[in-house]
Scaffold this active site. Structure first.
Site, PDB file in Angstrom:
ATOM      1  N   GLU A  29      38.464  35.535  45.645  1.00  0.00           N
ATOM      2  CA  GLU A  29      39.061  34.487  45.951  1.00  0.00           C
ATOM      3  C   GLU A  29      38.675  32.868  45.756  1.00  0.00           C
ATOM      4  O   GLU A  29      38.960  31.973  46.237  1.00  0.00           O
ATOM      5  CB  GLU A  29      39.807  34.569  47.442  1.00  0.00           C
ATOM      6  CG  GLU A  29      40.634  35.727  47.410  1.00  0.00           C
ATOM      7  CD  GLU A  29      42.131  35.733  47.153  1.00  0.00           C
ATOM      8  OE1 GLU A  29      42.573  34.860  47.222  1.00  0.00           O
ATOM      9  OE2 GLU A  29      42.401  36.778  46.644  1.00  0.00           O
ATOM     10  N   HIS A  74      41.175  33.876  54.469  1.00  0.00           N
ATOM     11  CA  HIS A  74      40.219  33.441  53.706  1.00  0.00           C
ATOM     12  C   HIS A  74      38.976  32.690  54.886  1.00  0.00           C
ATOM     13  O   HIS A  74      39.378  32.388  55.678  1.00  0.00           O
ATOM     14  CB  HIS A  74      40.382  32.254  52.649  1.00  0.00           C
ATOM     15  CG  HIS A  74      41.109  32.692  51.511  1.00  0.00           C
ATOM     16  ND1 HIS A  74      42.139  31.753  50.961  1.00  0.00           N
ATOM     17  CD2 HIS A  74      41.073  33.720  50.691  1.00  0.00           C
ATOM     18  CE1 HIS A  74      42.583  32.410  49.931  1.00  0.00           C
ATOM     19  NE2 HIS A  74      41.966  33.550  49.723  1.00  0.00           N
ATOM     20  N   CYS A  83      41.830  23.633  51.248  1.00  0.00           N
ATOM     21  CA  CYS A  83      42.407  24.666  50.267  1.00  0.00           C
ATOM     22  C   CYS A  83      42.590  23.985  48.896  1.00  0.00           C
ATOM     23  O   CYS A  83      42.798  24.452  47.802  1.00  0.00           O
ATOM     24  CB  CYS A  83      43.603  25.243  50.728  1.00  0.00           C
ATOM     25  SG  CYS A  83      43.539  26.286  52.052  1.00  0.00           S
TER      26      CYS A  83
HETATM   27  O1  SUG Z   1      46.741  32.344  48.745  1.00  0.00           O
HETATM   28  N1  SUG Z   1      49.438  30.770  49.615  1.00  0.00           N
HETATM   29  C1  SUG Z   1      48.215  30.623  49.302  1.00  0.00           C
HETATM   30  C2  SUG Z   1      47.251  29.655  50.125  1.00  0.00           C
HETATM   31  C3  SUG Z   1      46.074  29.505  49.680  1.00  0.00           C
HETATM   32  C4  SUG Z   1      45.120  28.631  50.634  1.00  0.00           C
HETATM   33  N2  SUG Z   1      43.653  28.642  49.946  1.00  0.00           N
HETATM   34  C5  SUG Z   1      42.712  28.570  50.895  1.00  0.00           C
HETATM   35  N3  SUG Z   1      42.755  28.961  52.214  1.00  0.00           N
HETATM   36  N4  SUG Z   1      41.411  28.309  50.195  1.00  0.00           N
HETATM   37  C6  SUG Z   1      47.631  32.040  49.426  1.00  0.00           C
HETATM   38  O2  SUG Z   1      48.108  32.751  50.460  1.00  0.00           O
HETATM   39  C7  SUG Z   1      51.934  31.159  49.626  1.00  0.00           C
HETATM   40  C8  SUG Z   1      52.863  30.939  48.503  1.00  0.00           C
HETATM   41  C9  SUG Z   1      54.477  31.399  49.046  1.00  0.00           C
HETATM   42  O3  SUG Z   1      54.572  32.125  50.121  1.00  0.00           O
HETATM   43  O4  SUG Z   1      55.185  30.781  48.493  1.00  0.00           O
HETATM   44  C10 SUG Z   1      50.481  31.024  49.141  1.00  0.00           C
HETATM   45  O5  SUG Z   1      50.217  31.693  47.861  1.00  0.00           O
END
Ligand code: SUG
Length: 447
Positions: A174, A250, A369
């Protein structure tokens, strides 16, 4: 040579929406099917980028990916014109359809892992685009992300690009959401700190029971090998599986590091004492600050809902550090009180700066993020694409571009509108010209 941390933020894309796609990510699930506002999302992101630029920090921008992803839908057997592909997918497989519509590329912390040249054996900056194997909607990001990175950091004398790790659960990667670097000044050889959720090949180790561990030990190790890191200066640590099960999908939801500071929650790691010993041994004699937030002051629940640890920890021109935190930290009494006391304590962290990134937060994406950290020395900085670096002009230009192309509301049904596809492609085509990154999108390569 002097080096800088350059934050490359992802632009929120023209089809930003909430689809409840990320099991284990509390915000994503709880805001599923709400209408979003792509224009506001993009502007909130741009404001944060401009504010960091105005603070004297180096700031760049990474373009969003094209969504809906008609090319993936075709790969899955939907045929006909683009309009027919969208319509058929929406009718026949609505969950697959929305997964190909996510604007999740905005969270560029997950775009890749970057190792600065001071840490790598061949003295080049190494990039590996993350495979994001755990979530289908994210696993389709890597090819275009890799092309964008290669286009911005194209000079092979300075930059090395690796293929994403093989897809599948064993090498789930990730990116920088699970990677931090410690150093005295950015140009020094640093300690690279990889945090993983589980061992993929050895199930004798503890692992989360409710939600998935997205990053594996074996994936983190592979990145360290590919980037040719010094193993004396590389530390691996397992995330506490119990907090993954409470929504910490994460490590950057529960810890953040910068230079000689690790700011983390008491429950972040499986074995905190070992983590501290390993970092101290790799970091050496110089002063290091372990800023541990006790559960008694901030619960894991508050950490997850406020995204306190998804703050950016940045070094200001005077050498002190600031926390770039989401607005939700002010709304949580525990967190607000903790922050007030933190800036008065004996650590390099002296300021808190609050930003409204609600459009992103509703999908579980806070300030950290939204950014990918790339440490570049002066020479490397001049050899990357200069058009992606934030300036007053670029800020103006991108705001005008957003005003021209973005809608201010987006629901699931809008995503099937063929006009939206045309609007998005027009916008992205123009964006590639503004940023001078060439034809990076599939629709530009296979018109
Ligand atoms: O991968 N949300 C992302 C958020 C990523 C956050 N990034 C870090 N923590 N670095 C994920 O879960 C949700 C999309 C939706 O539900 O429409 C989403 O992909």
């Amino acid at each position: 040579m002097k080096a800088f941390e350059v934050n490359f933020d992802g632009l929120v894309g023209p089809t930003h929406n909430y689809a409840g796609l990320s099991i284990g990510n509390v915000a994503s699930l709880s805001n599923a099917a709400q209408a979003s506002n792509p224009r506001e999302g993009a502007k909130q992101g741009l404001q944060k980028m401009k504010a960091l630029h105005d603070l004297g920090l180096k700031q760049g921008v990474l373009p969003p990916l094209e969504r809906p992803d008609v090319f993936t839908l075709r790969q899955l057997g939907f045929t006909g014109s683009d309009e027919q592909v969208l319509k058929r997918a929406y009718q026949e497989a609505p969950q697959v359809f929305v997964a190909t519509c996510s604007a999740s590329s905005m969270w560029t912390a997950n775009a890749c892992t970057v190792s600065p040249s001071a840490d790598t054996q061949d003295r080049r900056v190494h990039f590996t685009a993350a495979n994001l194997a755990n979530k289908f909607h994210r696993s389709i990001e890597a090819p275009t992300t890799a092309r964008i990175l290669q286009s911005i950091f194209s000079n092979q004398d300075y930059f090395a690009h690796h293929q994403p790790l093989p897809l599948g659960d064993h090498f789930g990667d990730e990116g920088a959401a699970n990677h931090t670097r410690f150093c005295q000044t950015y140009g020094d050889a640093g300690v690279e700190f990889f945090v993983f959720g589980k061992y993929a090949f050895d199930n004798r180790h503890p692992a989360p029971q409710v939600f998935p561990a997205r990053q594996t030990f074996e994936a983190s190790q592979a990145i360290a090998r590919l980037h040719r890191l010094d193993h004396h200066k590389t530390v691996f640590a397992q995330q506490n599986p119990e907090v993954i099960d409470q929504g910490v999908f994460h490590n950057d939801v529960i810890a953040v590091g910068n230079q000689n500071v690790l700011f983390y929650h008491e429950q972040a790691f499986l074995d905190t004492a070992q983590v501290k010993r390993d970092i101290s041994a790799a970091y050496g004699e110089h002063p290091f600050y372990f800023v541990e937030v006790p559960t008694a002051e901030v619960s894991v629940k508050s950490a997850v809902s406020s995204y306190l640890f998804n703050s950016q920890l940045v070094t200001l021109e005077d050498g002190s550090m600031a926390i770039i935190a989401p607005g939700e930290c002010e709304e949580n009494a525990e967190v607000k009180a903790y922050l007030a006391q933190l800036v008065a304590a004996d650590t390099p962290i002296k300021q808190v700066k609050i930003f409204d990134v609600k459009q992103s937060m509703k999908n579980g994406g806070g300030p950290a993020c939204l950014r990918q950290r790339v440490v570049l020395n002066e020479q490397e900085l001049t050899h990357c694409n200069q058009q992606v670096l934030m300036s007053d002009q670029l800020f103006e230009r991108l705001n005008t571009w957003v005003d021209k192309h973005y809608r201010d509301t987006m629901s699931e049904q809008d995503l099937v509108d063929p006009n939206l596809l045309v609007e998005s492609r027009t916008a992205l085509d123009e964006l590639t010209q503004i940023l001078e990154i060439g034809s990076v999108y599939p629709f530009q390569q296979n018109p």
